[in-house]
Design a protein around this motif. Structure first.
Motif, short mmCIF file in Angstrom:
data_model
loop_
_atom_site.label_atom_id
_atom_site.label_comp_id
_atom_site.label_asym_id
_atom_site.label_seq_id
_atom_site.Cartn_x
_atom_site.Cartn_y
_atom_site.Cartn_z
N GLU A 2 71.24 -23.28 -20.23
CA GLU A 2 71.66 -24.44 -19.97
C GLU A 2 72.76 -24.59 -18.53
O GLU A 2 72.49 -25.34 -17.84
N CYS B 220 71.84 -26.06 -14.76
CA CYS B 220 72.75 -27.08 -14.10
C CYS B 220 73.44 -26.59 -12.82
O CYS B 220 74.40 -27.08 -12.16
N PRO C 35 78.89 -24.83 -12.81
CA PRO C 35 77.73 -25.53 -11.98
C PRO C 35 77.78 -25.00 -10.41
O PRO C 35 76.53 -25.07 -9.93
#
Length: 160
Positions: A36, A40, A110
């Motif tokens: 995940e 991102c 990120p």
């Protein structure tokens, strides 16, 4: 956390591909969070290679849900052969101009890839970029182990 972006000292390709290499052994409960964090990323030209080193990590229910992205390639073998052989295998499979090697239980901010590519772009003589990590607990709260803080303090002069 050991994470690097590395390549030969050259001018940065216009849109380099970054290979993220993740050997995994008994880390199935963490892998979905790492995936995940990859999804991102502000820089999107990456490939994620995960090798299940004989422990069934790729069969974890949370992991199966996040592997649909075409930039993710998975591999399995059994029995466990160890992190050195796993890393070597992943390096042979990597297609990127640069590579990164987070742990299977790591999360990447990120801007992780983007920020390191900026350093490589500004400093073509550099062939290795290492960034300070943070330790977090199971709730995402930052924690520090004294020995880790000492190590980062020793590396402080190298930050620039």
């Amino acid at each position: 956390m050991t994470t690097v972006l590395s390549s030969q000292p050259n001018a940065l390709p216009r849109h380099p591909l970054v290979s993220v290499l993740v050997p995994s052994y008994q880390a199935g409960s963490y892998l979905s969070l790492l995936v995940e964090s990859m999804l991102c990323q502000s820089y999107q030209r990456w490939e994620l290679l995960i090798l299940d080193d004989g422990s069934g990590d790729l069969d974890h229910p949370d992991v199966q849900e996040v592997l649909a992205d075409s930039r993710i390639r998975t591999f399995r073998w059994s029995p466990n052969r160890g992190v050195s052989q796993a890393f070597r295998f992943l390096m042979e499979e990597a297609r990127g101009d640069f590579w990164c090697y987070p742990g299977a239980d790591d999360l990447l901010s990120p801007q992780f890839i983007e920020q390191r590519l900026v350093v490589l772009d500004r400093h073509p003589e550099v062939s290795l970029v290492f960034g300070k990590g943070r330790q977090i607990d199971s709730h995402g709260e930052e924690i520090w182990v004294d020995e880790c803080q000492k190590t980062f303090d020793l590396l402080k002069p190298l930050e620039e």
